[in-house]
Design an enzyme around this catalytic site. Structure first.
Site, PDB file in Angstrom:
ATOM      1  N   ASP A 158       1.636  -7.710   3.179  1.00 52.26           N
ATOM      2  CA  ASP A 158       3.066  -7.472   2.978  1.00 52.26           C
ATOM      3  C   ASP A 158       3.873  -8.635   3.535  1.00 52.26           C
ATOM      4  O   ASP A 158       3.410  -9.780   3.502  1.00 52.26           O
ATOM      5  CB  ASP A 158       3.468  -6.147   3.642  1.00 52.26           C
ATOM      6  N   HIS A 224      10.299  -5.066   5.186  1.00 51.54           N
ATOM      7  CA  HIS A 224       9.426  -4.266   4.327  1.00 51.54           C
ATOM      8  C   HIS A 224       8.062  -4.021   4.957  1.00 51.54           C
ATOM      9  O   HIS A 224       7.574  -2.884   5.021  1.00 51.54           O
ATOM     10  CB  HIS A 224       9.288  -4.979   2.981  1.00 51.54           C
ATOM     11  N   SER A 561       6.535   1.637  -2.627  1.00 51.32           N
ATOM     12  CA  SER A 561       6.119   0.909  -1.423  1.00 51.32           C
ATOM     13  C   SER A 561       6.010   1.830  -0.226  1.00 51.32           C
ATOM     14  O   SER A 561       5.173   1.626   0.657  1.00 51.32           O
ATOM     15  CB  SER A 561       7.141  -0.195  -1.099  1.00 51.32           C
TER      16      SER A 561
END
Length: 785
Positions: A158, A224, A561
Site C-alpha cells: 500500500d 491509505h 480498500s
C-alpha cells in the site's frame, strides 16, 4: 504499427510472450489512471520469466545474461530484479528492445509497467453480531498478546505506514518470530526504531518515472496504508473516534498478528514493477497473508499475463501465502470486478449498522429530512436560515440544468448569499466537494445535494454545513418550498447512529461480477465492511482537521480498500488456529461460512434495495467465528490452477515456464476449453453456456477438517425456478479426519427455453453442527461475452 502501449490499452490479453503463447472508494479519486502515454508506460517494461528455481544454476545464469544484454544499450536501466518467488526483471527500454526480448527462450511475457490504483470501531462488533455459530475450544481473545495469532504475519502492499500510531504499539507482544527474514528499511523520516514487535518490517520501492512522487521512505504520507494496516491487524485502542464521531474501542481482525509493510504506492498510483518487487520480497520474508487494497481500473481488463497482481499472487500462493485483494470501486456496473485470478480471494464492500447522519430540518414544524455526511455544522438547531433551490437562483446566461446542479458560474450570488442551497447531482462531473466550493464562493451558508447513491456513504466536509439527501427526501423539501413564501431550514451537525437497519447492504461503488476474464469462476468471492470504516490515520494531515482542531488520529473512509483488510485479518486468525492449512483451505473456510442475511434476518440487499446476488457479494458477508471451524473445505490444488491455465488457452510448455514445481507427467488435457474451468475445485460454482438443452456436470472434492472423525453430511439445494439440480451422492460419510470425498452436480433445465438472464442458487452440506455452503451461478452466455 500499433505501439505496445496501444495494444496494452486496447486488449485485456495484450502482451508479448515466448513463441506467441500468451501466457482502491474514498481515495480512488486521487489514484486514477493517468490519461497520458507517460502514465501508462513510464518507459519501463516488465520481463517475466516464470518461477525462480535456485537449484537450476544454468537457468539462473541464463536470466542474468539476458538481463545484461538488455542493459548494454546506454538508454536502458535496471529498475527491479525478481529472484525469490519468481524470476525476471523490470528495466527501461524501447519498444524494439521489448519486442526482441519477448522472443528469447525462457521469457514468459513482456509488458509495459502498468499503473494501478488504490481502490474500526463498529465494523468488527457488527460482524460479531452477525455470527451465528459458537466455536468449540475457542482460543484466547485476540486482545491477549499470547494468542496463537502472535506468530502470524500480514503483509500490506500500500502507501506505507505511520508507525507512531497507537494502533501499532507492541505492548505485551512476544518476540518477533525467528522465521521472519524481512527488514526495516531506513529513510530520512524513518528509522529501524520505528519498527517493533507489532510492525516487524517496512520496505519501500522507488518509482522509476520522474513524473511520479519518489518513495524514499516506508512512511505513509497519504493515509491509505495506515488505515488499511490498522484494520487488518492493528492493536486494540480504547477511546478512538473521529472528533467524537464513531467513538469506541478501535479493533482489528487480528490484533495479535504482526504487520509487514511494503510501500508500493505514491499519490499518483502504484507501479506494477514495484508491486512485483514487493511480492518477491514478501515471499522471501516469510509473510502468511498478503493484503492488497489496489488493482487495475476495470476498463483495462488486463490479462493474467500482464497483471502484476495476478503474477505475483500466483507465486505467493504457490509458496503457501494467502492473497486477499479488493474487488474494485467501479460498481454498480456489471462485469467491473478486478483481481479475478482464481488463486486470489477477492473482496466486495458492504455497509455496517452505523450511519453518519446530518439531517436537514425544515420550517417552524421542524420537519426532519434524513441526510448523510460528516460535518461539524455551526448552525443553530432550529430552522431559521433561508432555503433556496439552486435553479431559482439561475444566473443570466446559464442554463437551468447548470444552475440546479450548482455548476460553476451558474448562480446569482445576490440570491444565494446567506442561504442554504439545494443542489441536484447532474452528470456534469462535478463532485459534492466541487459544489460546496461553488456555493461557498457566492456566499451560501450550507448545502444539501440530492444523490441516491452518495446518500448511503458518508463523506467528510469539515465545518461547512453540507449533507447528501435522497430523491425521496428532496421531494419533501420541494413540497415545502412550494407551500411557503418564506422557506427556512437548518443543517444539523453529524451524529453517529448505531444499530441501523438494514445492514449489511452491498455498497453502490463495490465492483460487480461476472468476471471479465471468464464466466466460469465466480467473482467477487466474499463481501466485508467497507463503508464508513474508522481506523488509524497519519498524524500530520491538517487537511482533515476542522478549524482549531489538531489532525485526527483516526479517520473514516469507504471503499473496497477498507473491505479487503477485514478479510485479511480474518484469514490471519484462521491461519493462526490452523497453521498447516493451505491458502485455498483458508479461502474455502471464509467463503463457505458466509452469511446471506442482514440484521433484520432478511436477504442482504444492494444499496438500491434489490436483493443481492453472488455477482454482488460472492458467497455472502464474511463472518468472524465460523471460518475458524468450517467442517469441510474445498482445497484448490496446483493441478487445478495448472488446468485453469490450460483451459484458458495456455500450452503445457508455457505453463512449465510459469510454475515452480510441475507434477511429474503433467500435460494439458487434449480437450481443453474454457467450459472445463467450472470443474476446478473452487468453493463456488459458475457455469456458462447453459442453454436449456444440454446437462452441465461438474465435480467437487471436500476435505473433512472438523476433527470429529466419523461424520455424515447431507446435501440441500436451493435451485432457481426452471432449473433442476441433482447432487450425487446426497450423503457424504467421513470415517476420519482429513479424509477427502467427492461429489457431482448435474444441472439441467426443466424446459427447453434458454435462460434470459443469469440465475443463482446454492448447495449446502450439513452434519447438524456445520453448514458448508457453495453458491452457484448459471449463465446462458459464453465465457467471452
Amino acid at each position: 504499427m500499433t505501439s505496445l502501449i496501444q495494444q496494452y490499452q486496447s486488449s485485456r490479453k495484450s502482451t508479448f510472450s515466448m513463441k506467441g503463447n500468451t501466457v482502491f472508494f474514498f481515495l480512488c479519486a486521487l489514484f486514477i489512471l493517468q490519461e497520458s502515454r507517460a502514465a501508462h508506460n513510464n518507459g519501463v517494461y516488465i520481463v517475466y520469466m516464470g518461477a525462480a528455481d535456485s537449484r537450476n544454476g544454468s537457468l539462473r545464469d541464463h536470466h542474468v545474461q539476458l538481463m545484461n544484454s538488455v542493459l548494454k544499450r546506454k538508454e536502458n536501466a535496471l529498475v527491479h530484479t525478481y529472484k525469490h518467488g519468481f524470476s525476471g526483471f523490470a528495466a527501461t527500454m524501447s519498444e524494439e528492445d521489448a519486442r526482441s526480448i519477448a522472443q528469447k527462450p525462457g521469457v514468459v511475457s513482456v509488458f509495459p509497467d502498468p499503473l494501478l490504483e488504490l481502490h474500526t470501531t463498529r465494523s468488527w462488533d457488527f460482524l460479531k453480531y452477525q455470527t451465528a455459530v459458537e466455536i468449540d475450544s475457542q482460543p484466547k481473545s485476540d486482545s491477549e498478546p499470547s494468542s496463537p495469532g502472535s506468530d502470524t504475519i500480514i503483509g500490506i502492499l500500500d502507501t506505507g505506514i505511520w508507525p507512531e500510531s497507537e494502533s501499532f504499539n507492541d505492548k505485551g507482544m512476544d518476540p518477533i518470530p525467528s522465521r521472519w527474514k524481512g527488514k526495516c528499511m531506513e529513510a530520512n523520516d524513518f528509522s529501524t526504531s520505528n519498527c517493533n514487535r507489532k510492525l516487524i518490517g517496512a520496505r519501500f520501492y522507488n518509482q522509476s518515472d520522474i513524473t511520479f512522487s519518489k518513495l524514499h521512505t516506508p512512511r505513509d504520507t497519504i493515509g491509505h496504508g495506515t488505515h488499511v494496516a490498522s484494520t487488518a491487524a492493528g492493536s486494540t485502542v480504547a477511546s478512538a473516534s473521529y472528533y467524537g464521531l464513531a467513538a469506541g474501542t478501535a479493533k482489528s481482525g487480528s490484533p495479535s498478528s504482526r504487520i509487514a509493510v511494503y510501500r508500493v504506492c505514491s499519490l499518483n498510483g502504484c507501479r506494477g514493477s514495484s508491486i512485483l518487487a514487493a511480492f518477491d520480497d514478501a515471499i522471501k520474508d516469510g509473510v502468511d497473508v498478503l493484503s492488497l487494497s489496489l488493482g487495475a481500473p476495470s476498463v483495462l481488463e488486463i490479462g493474467l499475463e500482464s497483471d502484476p497482481i495476478a503474477i505475483g499472487s500466483f507465486h505467493a500462493v504457490d509458496n503457501g501465502i494467502i492473497v486477499v485483494c479488493s474487488a474494485g470501486n467501479d460498481g454498480p456496473t456489471s462485469g467491473s470486478v478486478v483481481n479475478v485470478a482464481p488463486w486470489i480471494l477477492t473482496v466486495a464492500a458492504s455497509t455496517i449498522d452505523r450511519d453518519f447522519q446530518s439531517n436537514v430540518v425544515l420550517g417552524e414544524k421542524n420537519e426532519v429530512i434524513k441526510g448523510e455526511g460528516i460535518n461539524f455544522s455551526p448552525l443553530e438547531k432550529s430552522a431559521v436560515y433561508p432555503l433556496i433551490y439552486a435553479k431559482s437562483a439561475k444566473k443570466s446566461g446559464a442554463s437551468e440544468d447548470e444552475a440546479r446542479n450548482c455548476d460553476p458560474d451558474s448562480m446569482d450570488g445576490g440570491l444565494i448569499k446567506g442561504k442554504i442551497v439545494i443542489c441536484d447531482t447532474g452528470d456534469s462531473g462535478y463532485s459534492v466537494r466541487d459544489k460546496i466550493d461553488v456555493v461557498k464562493a457566492v456566499g451560501a451558508i450550507g448545502i444539501a445535494v440530492i444523490d441516491d447513491t452518495l446518500n448511503a456513504v458518508a463523506s467528510t466536509y469539515g465545518a461547512f454545513p453540507a449533507t447528501v439527501i435522497s430523491s425521496k427526501g428532496a421531494a419533501e423539501i420541494f413540497s415545502y418550498l412550494n407551500s411557503t413564501g418564506n422557506p427556512v431550514a437548518t443543517i444539523l451537525a453529524t451524529v453517529s447512529v448505531t444499530k441501523y437497519t438494514p445492514a449489511p447492504a452491498i455498497a453502490y461503488f463495490s465492483s460487480r461480477g461476472p468476471s471479465y476474464y471468464t464466466r466460469n469462476v465466480l467473482k467477487p468471492d466474499i463481501s466485508a465492511p467497507g463503508v464508513d470504516i474508522l481506523a488509524a490515520w497519519i498524524a500530520n494531515d491538517t487537511s482533515e482537521a476542522p478549524k482549531g482542531k489538531e489532525p485526527p488520529l483516526f479517520n473514516v473512509l469507504s471503499g473496497t480498500s477498507m473491505a479487503c483488510p477485514h478479510v485479511s485479518g480474518i484469514a490471519a486468525s484462521v491461519k493462526a488456529r490452523n497453521p498447516t492449512w493451505s491458502p485455498s483451505a483458508i479461502r474455502s473456510a471464509i467463503m463457505t461460512s458466509a452469511t446471506q442475511t442482514n440484521n433484520l434476518k432478511a436477504p442482504i440487499r444492494t444499496d438500491s434495495g434489490s436483493i443481492a446476488t453472488p455477482y454482488d457479494y460472492g458467497a455472502g458477508e464474511v463472518t468472524t467465528s465460523e471460518p475458524l471451524q468450517p467442517g469441510l473445505v474445498y482445497e484448490t490444488s496446483t493441478i487445478d490452477y495448472l488446468n485453469y491455465l490450460c483451459y484458458s488457452g495456455r500450452t503445457t510448455s508455457a505453463i512449465v515456464g510459469i510454475v515452480k514445481t510441475v507434477p511429474d507427467g503433467f500435460a494439458c488435457p487434449k480437450d481443453s476449453n474454457s467450459d472445463y474451468i467450472s470443474n476446478i475445485n473452487y468453493p463456488s460454482i459458475a457455469i456458462s453456456k447453459f442453454n436449456g438443452k444440454d446437462n452441465k456436470n461438474v465435480s467437487r472434492t471436500v476435505t473433512n477438517v472438523a476433527g470429529d472423525g466419523v461424520s455424515v453430511y447431507t446435501v440441500s439445494v436451493d435451485a432457481p425456478g426452471g432449473v433442476n439440480v441433482k447432487v450425487i451422492p446426497e450423503k457424504l460419510q467421513f470415517t476420519k479426519n482429513n479424509e477427502k470425498l467427492s461429489y457431482q452436480v448435474v444441472f439441467s433445465s426443466s424446459s427447453a427455453t434458454q435462460l434470459k438472464e443469469d440465475v443463482f442458487g446454492s448447495i449446502t452440506w450439513s452434519n447438524g453442527k456445520y453448514k458448508v455452503r457453495s453458491p452457484f451461478v448459471l449463465s446462458s452466455k459464453s465465457s467471452d461475452e
